[in-house]
Write a protein that holds these residues in place. Structure first.
Motif, PDB file in Angstrom:
ATOM      1  N   ARG A 192       4.939   6.558   4.761  1.00 58.54           N
ATOM      2  CA  ARG A 192       4.030   5.693   5.423  1.00 58.54           C
ATOM      3  C   ARG A 192       3.696   5.565   6.838  1.00 58.54           C
ATOM      4  O   ARG A 192       4.358   5.762   7.474  1.00 58.54           O
ATOM      5  N   GLU A 193       2.377   5.747   6.943  1.00 59.56           N
ATOM      6  CA  GLU A 193       2.014   5.897   8.534  1.00 59.56           C
ATOM      7  C   GLU A 193       1.544   4.831   9.190  1.00 59.56           C
ATOM      8  O   GLU A 193       1.134   3.887   8.394  1.00 59.56           O
ATOM      9  N   ALA A 194       1.969   4.538  10.355  1.00 54.50           N
ATOM     10  CA  ALA A 194       1.467   3.305  11.100  1.00 54.50           C
ATOM     11  C   ALA A 194      -0.219   2.953  11.177  1.00 54.50           C
ATOM     12  O   ALA A 194      -0.819   4.133  11.240  1.00 54.50           O
ATOM     13  N   LEU A 195      -0.368   1.861  10.995  1.00 51.95           N
ATOM     14  CA  LEU A 195      -1.922   1.489  10.912  1.00 51.95           C
ATOM     15  C   LEU A 195      -2.091   0.804  12.426  1.00 51.95           C
ATOM     16  O   LEU A 195      -1.158   0.187  13.154  1.00 51.95           O
ATOM     17  N   PRO A 196      -3.179   1.260  12.985  1.00 53.92           N
ATOM     18  CA  PRO A 196      -3.664   0.548  14.311  1.00 53.92           C
ATOM     19  C   PRO A 196      -3.698  -0.812  14.144  1.00 53.92           C
ATOM     20  O   PRO A 196      -4.015  -1.230  13.040  1.00 53.92           O
ATOM     21  N   LEU A 197      -2.840  -1.718  15.142  1.00 53.69           N
ATOM     22  CA  LEU A 197      -2.800  -3.107  15.035  1.00 53.69           C
ATOM     23  C   LEU A 197      -3.959  -3.752  14.576  1.00 53.69           C
ATOM     24  O   LEU A 197      -4.387  -4.582  13.930  1.00 53.69           O
ATOM     25  N   ARG A 198      -5.140  -3.494  15.418  1.00 53.21           N
ATOM     26  CA  ARG A 198      -6.557  -4.011  15.176  1.00 53.21           C
ATOM     27  C   ARG A 198      -7.281  -3.864  13.808  1.00 53.21           C
ATOM     28  O   ARG A 198      -8.140  -4.372  13.367  1.00 53.21           O
ATOM     29  N   GLN A 199      -6.635  -2.961  12.922  1.00 53.33           N
ATOM     30  CA  GLN A 199      -7.045  -2.647  11.441  1.00 53.33           C
ATOM     31  C   GLN A 199      -6.370  -3.466  10.385  1.00 53.33           C
ATOM     32  O   GLN A 199      -6.830  -3.701   9.445  1.00 53.33           O
TER      33      GLN A 199
ATOM     34  N   LEU B  50       3.507  -1.425   7.490  1.00 47.82           N
ATOM     35  CA  LEU B  50       3.643  -2.517   6.523  1.00 47.82           C
ATOM     36  C   LEU B  50       4.799  -2.468   5.876  1.00 47.82           C
ATOM     37  O   LEU B  50       5.250  -1.338   5.347  1.00 47.82           O
ATOM     38  N   PRO B  51       5.338  -3.428   5.596  1.00 45.06           N
ATOM     39  CA  PRO B  51       6.747  -3.504   4.403  1.00 45.06           C
ATOM     40  C   PRO B  51       6.138  -3.018   3.273  1.00 45.06           C
ATOM     41  O   PRO B  51       5.027  -3.132   2.855  1.00 45.06           O
ATOM     42  N   LEU B  52       7.114  -2.466   2.460  1.00 45.02           N
ATOM     43  CA  LEU B  52       6.732  -2.145   0.871  1.00 45.02           C
ATOM     44  C   LEU B  52       6.413  -3.073   0.285  1.00 45.02           C
ATOM     45  O   LEU B  52       6.788  -4.231   0.416  1.00 45.02           O
ATOM     46  N   GLY B  53       5.231  -3.058  -0.623  1.00 44.93           N
ATOM     47  CA  GLY B  53       4.743  -3.941  -1.618  1.00 44.93           C
ATOM     48  C   GLY B  53       3.678  -4.763  -0.950  1.00 44.93           C
ATOM     49  O   GLY B  53       3.194  -5.610  -1.713  1.00 44.93           O
ATOM     50  N   SER B  54       3.622  -4.612   0.278  1.00 47.27           N
ATOM     51  CA  SER B  54       2.399  -5.223   0.885  1.00 47.27           C
ATOM     52  C   SER B  54       1.025  -4.730   0.535  1.00 47.27           C
ATOM     53  O   SER B  54       0.871  -3.604   0.273  1.00 47.27           O
ATOM     54  N   ARG B  55      -0.121  -5.611   0.442  1.00 50.02           N
ATOM     55  CA  ARG B  55      -1.189  -5.133   0.220  1.00 50.02           C
ATOM     56  C   ARG B  55      -1.982  -4.504   1.390  1.00 50.02           C
ATOM     57  O   ARG B  55      -1.918  -4.992   2.420  1.00 50.02           O
ATOM     58  N   VAL B  56      -2.296  -3.080   1.244  1.00 45.21           N
ATOM     59  CA  VAL B  56      -2.855  -2.463   2.334  1.00 45.21           C
ATOM     60  C   VAL B  56      -4.341  -2.351   1.924  1.00 45.21           C
ATOM     61  O   VAL B  56      -5.100  -1.649   1.328  1.00 45.21           O
ATOM     62  N   ARG B  57      -4.774  -3.186   2.682  1.00 39.57           N
ATOM     63  CA  ARG B  57      -6.538  -3.163   2.766  1.00 39.57           C
ATOM     64  C   ARG B  57      -6.875  -3.291   4.225  1.00 39.57           C
ATOM     65  O   ARG B  57      -6.816  -4.210   5.083  1.00 39.57           O
ATOM     66  N   VAL B  58      -7.319  -1.835   4.595  1.00 40.01           N
ATOM     67  CA  VAL B  58      -7.832  -1.580   6.199  1.00 40.01           C
ATOM     68  C   VAL B  58      -9.108  -2.165   6.177  1.00 40.01           C
ATOM     69  O   VAL B  58      -9.937  -1.605   5.296  1.00 40.01           O
ATOM     70  N   ARG B  59      -9.273  -3.039   7.146  1.00 41.18           N
ATOM     71  CA  ARG B  59     -10.616  -3.326   7.475  1.00 41.18           C
ATOM     72  C   ARG B  59     -11.180  -2.601   8.660  1.00 41.18           C
ATOM     73  O   ARG B  59     -10.789  -2.212   9.723  1.00 41.18           O
TER      74      ARG B  59
END
Length: 132
Positions: A31-38, A111-120
């Protein structure tokens, strides 16, 4: 006849060279880190929940109600007073959350496992222009 006997001519049957072993390197995180603002509102709630604050402080609901997303947290004006407004009354809890937000600005969020990953995708990757 030296070609008929491979032992008589060592160059006729060279040993295969051993391939150099690659140096062992740490495996990349799946799992890679997402930029905070996304981060979406749901992702902020899941992230703060993984820190252990959401259930104690009811932050998940407050994040949803107030529409707090990654863009708001990434804003340089985000401060301790904003955490008070959200309802984080204990100063050390605010410090921990604020320090986590500051670190996420530099390093991103896993993000924790199981969280919905919807990158805006933010249509304004730079600070929004002043409408004035």
């Amino acid at each position: 006849n030296p070609k008929a006997n491979p032992k008589a001519n060592p160059k006729a049957n060279p040993k295969p060279r051993a391939e150099p072993r690659p140096e062992s390197s740490p495996k990349p995180s799946p799992r890679e880190a997402l930029p905070l603002r996304q981060l979406s509102v749901d992702q902020v709630a899941a992230w703060w929940g993984a820190l252990g604050f959401a259930s104690n402080l009811n932050l998940g609901v407050k994040v949803q109600e107030m529409g707090i997303d990654g863009v708001m947290l990434d804003d340089s004006s985000f401060c301790d007073a904003d955490l008070v407004e959200i309802g984080v009354k204990i100063r050390m809890h605010r410090k921990r959350l604020f320090d986590t937000v500051i670190a996420a600005r530099r390093e991103g969020v896993i993000l924790p496992l199981g969280s919905r990953v919807r990158v805006r995708v933010d249509p304004y990757p730079n600070p929004r222009p002043d409408p004035g």
